[in-house]
Every structure is written in structure tokens, then in C-alpha cells.
Design a protein around this motif. Sequence first.
Motif: not given
Length: 792
Positions: A528, A539, A541, A543, A582
Motif C-alpha cells: 500500500h 494519490s 494505491s 496491489k 500512474k
Amino acid sequence: MTTQRLQPLYIFLSIILLGFSFHTAYAQTGTIRGTVTTADGQPAEAVTVGIMNSSIGTITNEAGRYQLNKVKSGTYTLRVSAVGLQTEEQSVTVTKGIVTINFMLKESANALKEVSISDRKRKYKVDEPSPTLRLNEPLVQIPQNIQVVTADQIKDQQIYNMLEGASRNVSGLTMQEHWGNYARVNARGDRLAPFRNGVNLEASWGPLNEDMAFVDRIEYVKGPAGFMLANGNPSGFYNVVTKKPTGVNRQSFDFSAGSFNNYRATADLDGLLTKDGKLQYRLNLMGQLAESYRPYDFTNHFGVAPVLRYKFDNKNTLTAEYTYQFQRMNAFGTAYLFSTKGYASLPRDFTNAPANSPATNIYDQSAFLTYEHKFSDKWKFTAQGSYFNYKQVGYSYWINSILDNGDVNRSLGLWDASNRIKNLQAFFNGEVQTGWLKHRILGGVDLGDKYYIADYSRSVSLDPTTPFNIFNPDNSAVNWPAFDRSQPLSQRGIGTATSQKYQSVYVQDELGFFDQKLRLTLAGRFTHATVVDPYAGTSASRKVTPRIGVSYSIDPNTSLYGVFDQAFIPQTGNIFGGGSVKPITGNNLEGGIKRDWFDGKWSTSVSVYRILKNNQLVADPDRPNTPYVVQLGQTKTHGVEFDARGEIVNGLSLMANYAYTNSEISKDTDPNNVGNPVPGFAKHVTNTWLTYRIQHGELKGLGFSAGYQWQLHRLPWSLGSGTADLPNYFRTDAGASYQWKKFNLSVVVNNVFNKYLYSGGHEDYLNPEGKTVYTWQAEAPRNIRASIGYRF
């Protein structure tokens, strides 16, 4: 999925099947292996282990481990011996498979050192990764291409820091542009992330490149490495492992002098602070004064690195480490040359800098605190906290424009910066047997916090009325502007600060089948991350990235491997016109074969790989020297790598490597970009370094060495409107040395043939006439370094 994409997998499966067909040739023999330690629990290195009344034998490595292969079934007497030591013997019965026999010598580590110091051998090959990689198994068994460059090899090549030739010792590595403060090492189509003692230090402009006086080894982990240490680039990373106490009293001093008024002194002090050996220390010191082949350039460097280790008992150890480096150098950017006439159209000692160029000061500090607890011989827990603080007070050069007639408008900018990294790691690893299945288990957590802030927005023209002409240069002194530093950097840098925080948990189980001949790795990591970017905001994210690996031992010296890994890397950047950056994601596939030769003295490895990477960032080709970046849709990189290193015969050591690399844009919002190369790599890279030292006779101790670096089909670091127009690169270096008792003398000549060597790119936006602008950094002409050392 196309046949082309599956090609690396086909190759790997073919190698695996071939390996199974060879396996039957070794079915009637066994292997004896184990560890030799001293009376105080230290590994016993360079001790002879052999079978009595036979020619089968070897010596222990730096971890005290040994291995005897292809031993026929039967009962034997195993003997451990070294000059000046009491011989130890054990009986062993060998059948098909592996037999483990460990020895403990009656001598302490200091006693072992006293009888072996006068005949110390240089080492260019190691068998085990450092503990900071967390992989508790031999390199030959790990399903990963890991190459280790030792401190001995670095010293023999007289490499002073990461900006120099350390990368030549590993396949496919190239040094890209630099600003004199940090090293950018590229491989497999992108930058290798810099790590130190297992901590990711990657930042836009850092960290300060490590001085080799503090370095024990450099581990280059190639390819699918996202799982191993959190947030590493899919292309891989390099892990600088610093020197730690060895538990042996030994000291060394070295003094070097070289071309361009280069003077350097180092000291390495290693030993015990208490009689019981529980409190150990290591202290490394270095100082260097160096001018340059370019006028007005200089780099002065000072560093100190104390380490304390306390062994509470045989199970608990606490290590505290601190490193301080100070570097004073000319303003950043003086190494860049600009011309519309082509690369190398200016003398390599040309400079745009005035005679009174301002200096830049860099203050770099780092600290580690590491606790280790051994539950048993097979299980261990490690916790490590680290803190890095990089501070820079300086200036940078660039140009505002250049005309075809050579007129240049030079620019001087303020560049103060601060980079802070905090990291906490905790992990356990060990082995457990469940029936006929052996498990090597690894699990842990990683917590990271990175922060960078800079004041680089203020600059002035040095040529407001009369341009500087590169064909008729006037480097006389100029009047410097008085940049206002009255406000703290935290205020001046508002609007530039970036930060990244991440939390990761991971677990890995390596399952061993058929007496560990076949090893299957199953692993996963959850990450994280929160990124704060001044241009794109905040931002978050998360995964889950899996890892699957397989490794098969054809025999104890040869293994085949394959690995699949996924990447996830949060990143920051400023896209012109707006837009968020991104994170990098992608898939990685690699397969290969590794082999140890000559009783483990020499190793070779071959690997094939393919990396698919989404959202890779590159510098905006239309706006160089700005914070703007371009985010590509997807890049595909594939290639083949070969590495060989170690001692072929007694006294003769060889390092040789070759790599083929191809990296291109495979998907993009602009279809015209698909198929274009990614900037900054060479399709073919090969290097060698050969060393021979006379072992007997009156000339014993005299050694010679030579090597080359060769890069073909190089891609510029920024393409602009240009193409792959960089010429091939070929450099030769050579040296001689003499070891006599505790003294060592050595001389190295770099760039023997005095070639004009450089790397470069295109910055077309700098010419208002629409001409192609070439920019490059030249390397030094032929130069000499000589050193004298004393060890006791």
C-alpha cells in the motif's frame, strides 16, 4: 498470446528438459557439504577440506561453507586442515544424495587470521548473498540472476566510487548521464534502483554515490526483483553492502596518487573492543582531493563510517552503523558539452564554466540499527531501522540557447535540496521439514517514508549582453548574482516537495523436492503506497504481486531456473499540461542456467528474460532540464545475458560478460510511438577483466591485469528528433601490482589508448534555428593511479 511473447518460456522449458536428461549421469554419486567454524563461532574461511587418501578436496568460502561433489558411495575419513592449525577428522558414509558434516576448529578467528594473513588471496567470486537480501541459500540455487562484485575486485581495479567502473563487472550495465552527486546505472532498458544494505534509496537526484572505502560488496540483482525488496524497479537493483565487524583484529592503510592532482588516503580498522569478543568494531576513514582534466573542476571528498556490534550471546546480536560523507565540488552541470556540429566536436577538456565557478557542498548521513535473534541453527529473526539525510547547498549550469555559429547563452541556477528516507524492516527466515518435503520460509514487513524538497526555480543568464562562443571561448570570471537564502529551504522549496510512504507485507515458501534437487518458490507481497506530488496531488494505491520460481539442480554445481514476477512501483512526476502519474506495473519472465566450476572457484550463468512494463516515465524530450516527464503506455524489454567470474587456475582470475538488450515502446496513446526504442541503453555490451599473479619463485606476488569495456549500437539518453547516432564505445585499462608480506603496490592505467569516450543525447529545443543540438559528457583521457597499502 503470440509465439513471440512465449519464446523466452519455450527456451526455459527446453533447458529444463535437457537438464533432466543429464541428471542420470550423476545418480551413482553423492555430495558432502557443511560448515567449518572457529572456536568463537566465526566462519572459518580458506580452510582446506578433503577426503584422506584421495585427490578430492576444496577450501571453505567466506561463510565457512564447503562442498565436495561426485563422491562415489562408500565410507571415508574427512579431514579439515590449514597451515598452523590442528587437524580435525570425521568419518562419513556417502550414499546417493547429500551428506552434511560440520566442523568446529579449536582455534579462534583471530588465531586463524594470524596464521593466514601472509598468504591472503584476492577473491572475485562469492557463493552466498548477503543477509540483507534475506535469501538464505547459495547463489547457484536462487531462481534469479544475481551477480556479486567483491571489494577485492573493486580495489584491484582502483575504483573509488559508484560513478566509476564498478558496473563494468556485470553484464549489460551502462553508466548514464550524471551530475557528479549520484550514480545512474542502467540495465535491461531502465535505471537500476540503488539500494544500501537492503534499503531502497531511489530518488530523483540521489543518493550521494557511495565511496568504495566503505563497501564490502555490490550485489546486482537483475530482472524480476519486485518481490525481493519492496518497490524495486522491474529491471533490477544494485545493493551496496557496507563493511561490518568480522570479529578478527586486522587493520589496513592505503595511499593513492594519480593524474590531475588526485590524492587519496583510506584506513580500515577492524577488531575487538573487549577480551571476550562480544563488543566488536569496524572503522573506515577516507579523504580525497581531486582536480580534473577540465579547467576549474574539482571534487574533494571526506568520509567516516564507524560500526559497533555487540554479541549478547550466540543467539542475539545488535549492530549500530553510521556513515558520514562530505563532498565539495564545482557547480553541477559543468561536465555537459553542447554543439550543433555533432558529438565530440569540442575538445574533451572544454568547459562552459567561468574561472570563478561557485562550489557545491553535499552533506550525506546514514544510520542503521540492526537486531538479529537466532532461534536455532535454522531459524532467525531480523529487525532493521535506517535513516538517511542528504543535504545539498549548491548551483547548477545549463544553457538557455545555442546558435549554429557557436553563440551560447549560459545559465546558472540555484540548486539547494534535502532528501530524507526512513525505513523499518522486520523479517524471519528458516527451514522446516514436513515429511519428505523441505520448506525454506521467508516472511516480513517493510515500512518506508521518503521526502524530497528543493529550491531550483531561480536562475540567471551569465551572458545577458555578449554571448559566450564555444569556438572562441572566454572563461574569464563573471559577477555572480546574490541568490537570497535568508528563508529556510522548507519555505523556499514550497511547491517542489514530493513524498512517498509505503507499507508492505510478504511471505515466501521455497519447497524442496527430491533432496532439494527441485525447488519451487511460491511468494506474494501486498503493498500500500501513498504518494504526494506537487503537480498531481495526493494519490493512494495498493496491489498484490505474486512471485513463482523454479530451480532444478542437475548436479550440486549446476542448476536451471525460471521465475515469474510482477512489478508495482509508485512514482511521481510532472506531466506538461497536467495529469496524474500512474504507478509502474508489469510482468517479468526470466529463465537461465548457472554453474560452478573447478571446485567452486569459478562460476558462469546464462539468462534470457522479457519485461513488460506499464506507465514507464522518461524525461520529456521537448523540455529537457525541466521537471516534466512523459508517461509511456507500455514498454517491452528482452535480452540475453552471460556472466563468468572467479579463479580459473591458481593465480589466474577472469571476469567476462556479455549482454544483448532490446527495449522499445509496445503500446502508447500515440500509435506513431509504437516500435520506437526507449532511450538510454546499448544493444550489445561486453566487458572483461583478467588478472594473473605469480605464485612461486623469486617473482612471487607480482601480478598483471587488463580489461576492456565495449558497447555497440548505443541509444542516446534523450532521443529528441535524433536517432541512435552514438558511435560504438571501446575502452581498455591495464595494471600491475606486487604483494610482498604485508605490503601491496599497484598501478592502473585507465583509457590506455587515450580514446575520446563519451555518452550523450539530443536537446533540440535549445536551438531557435531548428538545428539538432548534441549534448554529451566526455570521459577522462589516459590517466594513471598508483597506490601503496599496508595490512597487519
